[in-house]
Design an enzyme around this catalytic site. Structure first.
Site, mmCIF file in Angstrom:
data_model
loop_
_atom_site.group_PDB
_atom_site.id
_atom_site.type_symbol
_atom_site.label_atom_id
_atom_site.label_comp_id
_atom_site.label_asym_id
_atom_site.label_seq_id
_atom_site.Cartn_x
_atom_site.Cartn_y
_atom_site.Cartn_z
ATOM 1 N N GLN A 119 0.854 -1.201 0.000
ATOM 2 C CA GLN A 119 0.000 0.000 0.000
ATOM 3 C C GLN A 119 0.881 1.240 0.000
ATOM 4 O O GLN A 119 0.383 2.357 -0.085
ATOM 5 C CB GLN A 119 -0.877 0.016 1.263
ATOM 6 C CG GLN A 119 -1.852 -1.141 1.336
ATOM 7 C CD GLN A 119 -2.412 -1.283 2.754
ATOM 8 O OE1 GLN A 119 -3.374 -0.634 3.119
ATOM 9 N NE2 GLN A 119 -1.811 -2.143 3.549
ATOM 10 N N HIS A 137 -1.493 1.730 -4.144
ATOM 11 C CA HIS A 137 -1.866 3.142 -4.001
ATOM 12 C C HIS A 137 -0.965 4.083 -4.797
ATOM 13 O O HIS A 137 -0.961 5.285 -4.546
ATOM 14 C CB HIS A 137 -1.874 3.523 -2.503
ATOM 15 C CG HIS A 137 -2.919 2.787 -1.709
ATOM 16 N ND1 HIS A 137 -2.900 2.656 -0.344
ATOM 17 C CD2 HIS A 137 -4.046 2.138 -2.122
ATOM 18 C CE1 HIS A 137 -3.964 1.962 0.052
ATOM 19 N NE2 HIS A 137 -4.663 1.627 -1.017
HETATM 20 P P1 OAD Z 1 -1.529 2.781 9.194
HETATM 21 O O1 OAD Z 1 -0.889 4.013 9.731
HETATM 22 O O2 OAD Z 1 -3.008 2.724 9.182
HETATM 23 O O3 OAD Z 1 -0.997 1.520 10.000
HETATM 24 C C1 OAD Z 1 0.357 1.307 10.214
HETATM 25 C C2 OAD Z 1 0.506 0.006 10.972
HETATM 26 O O4 OAD Z 1 1.898 -0.262 11.088
HETATM 27 C C3 OAD Z 1 -0.066 0.050 12.393
HETATM 28 O O5 OAD Z 1 -0.889 -1.095 12.590
HETATM 29 C C4 OAD Z 1 1.181 -0.008 13.279
HETATM 30 O O6 OAD Z 1 0.939 -0.709 14.498
HETATM 31 C C5 OAD Z 1 2.145 -0.758 12.387
HETATM 32 N N1 OAD Z 1 3.580 -0.499 12.650
HETATM 33 C C6 OAD Z 1 4.169 0.607 13.161
HETATM 34 N N2 OAD Z 1 5.503 0.443 13.217
HETATM 35 C C7 OAD Z 1 5.772 -0.790 12.724
HETATM 36 C C8 OAD Z 1 6.960 -1.539 12.521
HETATM 37 N N3 OAD Z 1 8.157 -1.053 12.823
HETATM 38 N N4 OAD Z 1 6.854 -2.786 11.991
HETATM 39 C C9 OAD Z 1 5.636 -3.294 11.681
HETATM 40 N N5 OAD Z 1 4.485 -2.636 11.852
HETATM 41 C C10 OAD Z 1 4.540 -1.402 12.365
HETATM 42 O O7 OAD Z 1 -0.918 2.562 7.740
HETATM 43 P P2 OAD Z 1 -1.447 1.628 6.547
HETATM 44 O O8 OAD Z 1 -2.084 0.394 7.074
HETATM 45 O O9 OAD Z 1 -0.336 1.491 5.589
HETATM 46 O O10 OAD Z 1 -3.741 5.204 1.869
HETATM 47 O O11 OAD Z 1 -2.577 2.553 5.936
HETATM 48 C C11 OAD Z 1 -3.269 2.109 4.801
HETATM 49 C C12 OAD Z 1 -3.561 3.268 3.896
HETATM 50 O O12 OAD Z 1 -4.202 4.312 4.652
HETATM 51 C C13 OAD Z 1 -2.334 3.949 3.313
HETATM 52 O O13 OAD Z 1 -1.837 3.309 2.161
HETATM 53 C C14 OAD Z 1 -2.855 5.311 2.992
HETATM 54 C C15 OAD Z 1 -3.611 5.580 4.279
HETATM 55 O O14 OAD Z 1 -4.609 6.526 4.222
HETATM 56 C C16 OAD Z 1 -3.813 6.176 0.958
HETATM 57 O O15 OAD Z 1 -3.182 7.209 1.068
HETATM 58 C C17 OAD Z 1 -4.729 5.885 -0.168
#
Ligand code: OAD
Length: 273
Positions: A119, A137
């Site tokens: 993503q 994305h």
């Molecule tokens: P989020 O910010 O929603 O989630 C990030 C996740 O990474 C959380 O569950 C954290 O606990 C986890 N995390 C943090 N540090 C970490 C580490 N060192 N190792 C592993 N995990 C860790 O981000 P996304 O799930 O990527 O979309 O969000 C999805 C989409 O929402 C993005 O692509 C973006 C956003 O709005 C668009 O812009 C279209």
């Protein structure tokens, strides 16, 4: 299998299994799997210094998505939207892939039928050496002409002029990313669903698993009978469905799994030559 003490990790254990047995079970699944998929989110790039979206210091805690990441926001104020994307490009530009990206790049070589779906728009998987990456994305280093739809690669930071203009027709360029309210590229999301529905093992790394359709990919994999391995310091809505749940950082856990895989498969650093 004997994993050295410093390779121990926090993991939700399944009924009565020790950590070592659980890692052994995962490596067994990995060795038997015919199709392996990894789905990543912003958490995999957190250790490279790129902010996530929803955590304590996530971007959506400070910025409003509707002001900066929608087609309406861009139509209203392209300069404002571009300032934000230019700032993010400046932030990402010096950042390097971390051990998590590197393991997934190595698995593309080491594991037959391995597919990577992300993503993330930061391009760090490619910088780590992954060649086949489905970027759901889009990619912040690509710009798209608002008139002709042509896409150009551009790593200039800061961008000048801002907002940038198409070299061919002079129209406004936009970031080649998917905004809220927009559809994903049907070809890319179609491939992602078909890979997910075909895999036996899916790693879900660093995503809150709440943004669809990306968050539906692990559900498609589960429905088709695959085992899900979640790597995330925090629980997510997917955790209860994961066969293996590692509560830790991607840059820590992925190298440990890779180490165990190499140990059990008898392939270690330097053995390949
Ligand atoms: P989020 O910010 O929603 O989630 C990030 C996740 O990474 C959380 O569950 C954290 O606990 C986890 N995390 C943090 N540090 C970490 C580490 N060192 N190792 C592993 N995990 C860790 O981000 P996304 O799930 O990527 O979309 O969000 C999805 C989409 O929402 C993005 O692509 C973006 C956003 O709005 C668009 O812009 C279209």
């Amino acid at each position: 299998m004997d994993i050295p003490g410093h390779f121990r990790y926090p993991m939700l254990r399944r009924n009565g299994m020790s950590e070592d047995q659980d890692m052994g079970a995962l490596i067994g699944r990995l060795q038997r799997a015919k199709n392996v998929v990894a789905l990543t989110g912003s958490g995999i790039s957190a250790e490279s210094g790129i902010p996530t979206f929803r955590g304590k210091e996530g971007l959506w805690k400070t910025y409003r998505a509707q002001d900066l990441a929608t087609p309406q926001a861009f139509a209203r104020d392209p300069e404002l939207v571009w300032e934000w994307y230019d700032w993010r490009r400046g932030l990402m530009s010096p950042k390097l892939p971390n051990a998590g990206h590197q393991v997934l790049a190595a698995w593309e070589e080491a594991i037959p039928q391995f597919a990577l779906i992300t993503q993330n728009i930061d391009g760090l998987h490619r910088r780590a050496g992954s060649r086949n990456v489905l970027e759901l994305h889009g990619n912040i280093w690509r710009l798209r002409c608002t008139q002709e739809g042509t896409v150009v690669e551009n790593h200039e930071s800061p961008l000048s002029p801002l907002p940038p203009l198409c070299a061919d027709c002079g129209a406004l360029l936009r970031p080649h990313v998917v905004w809220f309210g927009e559809s994903l590229d049907p070809d890319i999301i179609g491939q992602a669903f078909s890979l997910s529905a075909r895999c036996d093992l899916m790693f879900v790394v660093g995503t809150s698993a709440v943004v669809h359709p990306a968050a539906s990919l692990p559900l498609a994999a589960l429905e088709a009978g695959a085992a899900v391995v979640e790597i995330n310091p925090e629980p997510t809505p997917l955790t209860q469905h994961a066969a293996f749940s590692f509560r830790g950082k991607a840059g820590d856990i992925l190298p440990r799994i890779d180490w165990a895989l190499r140990e059990i498969s008898g392939v270690r650093e330097g053995d390949e030559s």
